[in-house]
Design an enzyme around this catalytic site. Sequence first.
Site, PDB file in Angstrom:
ATOM      1  N   SER A   1       0.859  -1.200  -0.056  1.00  0.00           N
ATOM      2  CA  SER A   1      -0.015  -0.018   0.218  1.00  0.00           C
ATOM      3  C   SER A   1       0.756   1.217   0.209  1.00  0.00           C
ATOM      4  O   SER A   1       1.423   1.582   1.290  1.00  0.00           O
ATOM      5  CB  SER A   1      -0.888  -0.038   1.268  1.00  0.00           C
ATOM      6  OG  SER A   1      -1.700  -1.204   1.143  1.00  0.00           O
TER       7      SER A   1
ATOM      8  N   LYS B   1      -7.130   1.846  -2.510  1.00  0.00           N
ATOM      9  CA  LYS B   1      -6.799   1.431  -1.204  1.00  0.00           C
ATOM     10  C   LYS B   1      -6.612   2.699  -0.282  1.00  0.00           C
ATOM     11  O   LYS B   1      -7.081   2.454   1.041  1.00  0.00           O
ATOM     12  CB  LYS B   1      -5.426   0.763  -1.184  1.00  0.00           C
ATOM     13  CG  LYS B   1      -4.765   0.296   0.267  1.00  0.00           C
ATOM     14  CD  LYS B   1      -5.527  -0.664   0.825  1.00  0.00           C
ATOM     15  CE  LYS B   1      -5.273  -0.852   2.148  1.00  0.00           C
ATOM     16  NZ  LYS B   1      -3.797  -1.870   2.188  1.00  0.00           N
TER      17      LYS B   1
ATOM     18  N   LYS C   1       0.877   5.717   7.950  1.00  0.00           N
ATOM     19  CA  LYS C   1       1.567   5.884   6.576  1.00  0.00           C
ATOM     20  C   LYS C   1       0.302   6.021   5.636  1.00  0.00           C
ATOM     21  O   LYS C   1       0.548   7.098   4.784  1.00  0.00           O
ATOM     22  CB  LYS C   1       2.382   4.605   6.337  1.00  0.00           C
ATOM     23  CG  LYS C   1       2.936   4.704   4.893  1.00  0.00           C
ATOM     24  CD  LYS C   1       2.313   3.866   3.905  1.00  0.00           C
ATOM     25  CE  LYS C   1       2.434   2.358   4.458  1.00  0.00           C
ATOM     26  NZ  LYS C   1       1.591   1.384   3.379  1.00  0.00           N
TER      27      LYS C   1
END
Length: 319
Positions: A118, A193, A261
């Site tokens: 990701s 995502k 993140k």
Amino acid sequence: MAHRPPPITTHRQRQGIHRMSSTASQKIGFIGLGIMGAPMAGHLLDAGHTLFVHTHGAVPEPFTSRATVCDSAAEVTKQADVIFIMVPDTPDVEKVLFGENGVASTLTRGKTVVDCSSIDPIATKGFAQRIVDLGCGYVDAPVSGGEVGAKAASLTIMCGGDEGVFGRVRPLLEKMGKNVTLVGGAGDGQVCKVANQIIVALNIAAVGEALVFASKAGADPAKVRQALMGGFASSRILEVHGERMIKRTFAPGFRISLHQKDLNLAMQSARALGVALPQTAGAAQLMNACAALGHGQEDHSALVRALEAMAQHPVAGEG
């Protein structure tokens, strides 16, 4: 004896032959055997594929006995036809692809790279173009479902890339997930995502706030959760992460640090697009608070700890 003409192959038969060839044993590389990567690669191994693997740290079973362990990403790529990558962040993917002894150093025309990490959607577009320029295929295929989904082969896999390349790797992805979707071109899987992570973070925050409120008001949070599961507030997050908050089971399925993140990627992309994401910004700050409190390596359901700290009240006692 009269010569017999070859049998006519129908369209339906040709489709069957294609499916058989696409699921036959292949030489597959897998780089990154962490919490998610190991079970994902394990499903490919169990499906009968020949695996070449590389990871930081110790290589777990069953790969030490049933796969070929390689010293570098370059060695994996030299031997495999399809190379999967599952590492934490954008710089990690860039290093695996283009660093010293990286994938690109031994990549030959016709091979395919599938990145399940990701990472930054904009960077992904650049990575994909560089791989395509080498005469190879590239699919960004980030996953959702956490460790539980990885072990159960029930991941949601959001893909971006050329439709033909996606079609070739889809049978492999379906060994790891149940909902495999081509969203669009290169980078669109990563966009999807990021959107997923926004929704998940806001739902965790909502469940955390509700349970902190209920507990501090004197109600039994377990019974509150049970009641809410039968109404319109029911959700997968309430079911799984709500239970984690109550039972204090914060062993990581997906770490706070990784969700930090992902929300940073959301905020960076929003800034570039000129989009306001006020609720996402709030969830990102709660993640930051958890990390500052020393919980960055716990499951992202531990987001509730930041809310508990502000309320000076835990949802439940530590087990």
